[in-house]
Design a protein around this motif. Structure first.
Motif, mmCIF file in Angstrom:
data_model
loop_
_atom_site.group_PDB
_atom_site.id
_atom_site.type_symbol
_atom_site.label_atom_id
_atom_site.label_comp_id
_atom_site.label_asym_id
_atom_site.label_seq_id
_atom_site.Cartn_x
_atom_site.Cartn_y
_atom_site.Cartn_z
ATOM 1 N N THR A 72 0.823 -1.219 0.000
ATOM 2 C CA THR A 72 0.000 0.000 0.000
ATOM 3 C C THR A 72 0.853 1.264 0.000
ATOM 4 N N ASN A 73 2.176 1.098 -0.143
ATOM 5 C CA ASN A 73 3.093 2.238 -0.093
ATOM 6 C C ASN A 73 4.192 1.986 -1.119
ATOM 7 N N ASP A 74 4.529 3.040 -1.862
ATOM 8 C CA ASP A 74 5.480 2.856 -2.963
ATOM 9 C C ASP A 74 6.954 2.915 -2.560
ATOM 10 N N GLU A 75 7.237 3.336 -1.316
ATOM 11 C CA GLU A 75 8.640 3.530 -0.953
ATOM 12 C C GLU A 75 9.276 2.268 -0.378
ATOM 13 N N GLU A 76 9.960 1.536 -1.212
ATOM 14 C CA GLU A 76 10.558 0.286 -0.747
ATOM 15 C C GLU A 76 11.657 0.505 0.283
ATOM 16 N N ALA A 77 12.286 1.670 0.218
ATOM 17 C CA ALA A 77 13.387 1.950 1.152
ATOM 18 C C ALA A 77 12.907 1.900 2.601
ATOM 19 N N VAL A 78 11.632 2.215 2.813
ATOM 20 C CA VAL A 78 11.104 2.208 4.182
ATOM 21 C C VAL A 78 11.109 0.802 4.753
ATOM 22 N N LEU A 79 10.791 -0.178 3.907
ATOM 23 C CA LEU A 79 10.823 -1.569 4.353
ATOM 24 C C LEU A 79 12.237 -1.972 4.752
ATOM 25 N N GLU A 80 13.203 -1.528 3.956
ATOM 26 C CA GLU A 80 14.594 -1.860 4.292
ATOM 27 C C GLU A 80 15.018 -1.174 5.586
ATOM 28 N N THR B 272 14.793 3.855 12.684
ATOM 29 C CA THR B 272 13.967 3.643 13.876
ATOM 30 C C THR B 272 12.540 4.141 13.623
ATOM 31 N N ALA B 273 12.423 5.281 12.934
ATOM 32 C CA ALA B 273 11.098 5.808 12.606
ATOM 33 C C ALA B 273 10.336 4.846 11.699
ATOM 34 N N ALA B 274 11.051 4.199 10.779
ATOM 35 C CA ALA B 274 10.399 3.229 9.883
ATOM 36 C C ALA B 274 9.869 2.037 10.683
ATOM 37 N N LEU B 275 10.634 1.606 11.684
ATOM 38 C CA LEU B 275 10.165 0.506 12.535
ATOM 39 C C LEU B 275 8.942 0.935 13.351
ATOM 40 N N PHE B 276 8.999 2.150 13.907
ATOM 41 C CA PHE B 276 7.835 2.693 14.624
ATOM 42 C C PHE B 276 6.603 2.627 13.716
ATOM 43 N N GLN B 277 6.799 3.015 12.468
ATOM 44 C CA GLN B 277 5.664 3.082 11.563
ATOM 45 C C GLN B 277 5.129 1.689 11.219
ATOM 46 N N SER B 278 6.006 0.704 11.072
ATOM 47 C CA SER B 278 5.541 -0.665 10.849
ATOM 48 C C SER B 278 4.707 -1.145 12.042
ATOM 49 N N VAL B 279 5.209 -0.863 13.240
ATOM 50 C CA VAL B 279 4.471 -1.264 14.449
ATOM 51 C C VAL B 279 3.123 -0.537 14.495
ATOM 52 N N PHE B 280 3.147 0.751 14.161
ATOM 53 C CA PHE B 280 1.925 1.555 14.158
ATOM 54 C C PHE B 280 0.879 0.972 13.214
ATOM 55 N N LEU B 281 1.324 0.684 12.000
ATOM 56 C CA LEU B 281 0.408 0.174 10.986
ATOM 57 C C LEU B 281 -0.099 -1.218 11.368
ATOM 58 N N GLY B 282 0.823 -2.078 11.809
ATOM 59 C CA GLY B 282 0.436 -3.430 12.215
ATOM 60 C C GLY B 282 -0.581 -3.394 13.346
#
Lengths: 203, 203
Positions: A177-185, B160-170
């Motif tokens: 649902t998000n186009d930025e693959e870098a965020v997953l990395e 770290t912000a990207a991990l926060f966001q994964s947790v948030f979304l999950g």
């Protein structure tokens, strides 16, 4: 053409053939545009069988999810002494799905759509509650074994498994649902550092 | 009756009135059962205005999401020296939504449904990519300030912000697609321990 997962290549029996057709149709059309008719288009046997066995598209899809869960239950890896660390690595790999080319993006998209049905459909919610519980127990069991083997810190296995699952679910939704693959990395890097610096016992 | 968030109680103008009606209708019907007609039912002015301004339900909903994002952008808390720790606490509270009674479950359900549209609709995916980026920048900025003030460890703010966001979304998806509330509490406990023991500098 959709690449079937190994267990759906030659699943055997009418139900198996229906499950393969459902997988292909789900990848091709997604949930919203899926109809029993379109599943029938991927089905080598008589379409009337589908209508005979299932009352609705959701009825069929719930049976399909059940079938998938049974496969996961059968295929979940068994691990012995000393490879808990590798096993956590596998869980992280599966969570972030890098290199997991066996799961086409289309299938993840469809699963996220199915999951969103659980917001207003009790049968889907009951299913996801049950399958989440199964996966979480498996992760907690892995963490508990790691603690017993002295490889992991003394964390709370159940709470830690719940956090793993939130990250897993968030990552899955993010991916489609998000186009930025870098965020997953980025998220994966932060999660691996968490495991290395917080979960694993230092050598 | 749906409780409107403060900024929708008296938003002013035609667009504001449309936005309020959309919020109420979305909470009442969810995404799948929503129609422009049903939004019109919650609208005090002439329904023809809706058809005049918007081509489709999705057109209207995308404008609604844009409106919501603008509100978030305006309301995002500003913090000064020394309250970064509290601010991270607020982010965690918002992430897990305990005590966040201002957001009805129905609205979270609708957002998860809208998000799942992004699996097959480019406009939704473009929107969520943009709004995720905004939120992630804000979290990264908070973490960066915490590091500069000596309150946080030297972690990578962006990862770290990207991990926060994964947790948030999950967590958000979990909340409305799984019946076991205890899992959310477990996940929150594990995440708070992660922040306390890994992110915060020990006193």
């Amino acid at each position: 053409m959709t690449q079937l997962p190994p267990f759906l290549e030659d699943p055997g029996g009418t139900r198996g053939a229906i499950m393969s057709a459902t997988y292909v149709a789900l990848c091709k059309h997604g949930y919203s545009d899926l109809t029993i008719q379109r599943i029938g288009d991927e089905f080598s046997k008589s379409k009337s069988l589908l209508y005979h066995h299932y009352d609705s598209k959701d009825d069929l899809l719930l049976d399909f999810l059940e079938f998938m869960l049974n496969q996961v239950e059968e295929q979940i890896p068994v691990y012995g002494d000393g490879d808990v660390d590798d096993h956590i690595g596998e869980i992280v790999d599966q969570t972030f799905g890098f290199g997991d080319t066996a799961t086409p993006t289309e299938f993840t998209q469809a699963i996220v759509e199915l999951r969103s049905q659980a917001t207003h459909n009790d049968d889907y919610r009951e299913y996801f509650t049950r399958s989440d519980r199964f996966i979480r127990k498996h992760i907690a069991h892995t963490i508990r074994s790691g603690i017993e083997q002295g490889e992991f810190q003394e964390v709370d296995p159940q709470q830690t498994a719940a956090l793993f699952q939130s990250v897993f679910l968030g990552t899955m939704v993010f991916r489609v649902t998000n186009d930025e693959e870098a965020v997953l990395e980025d998220s994966r890097d932060a999660f691996e550092r968490y495991i290395r610096e917080y979960l694993l016992v230092e050598e």
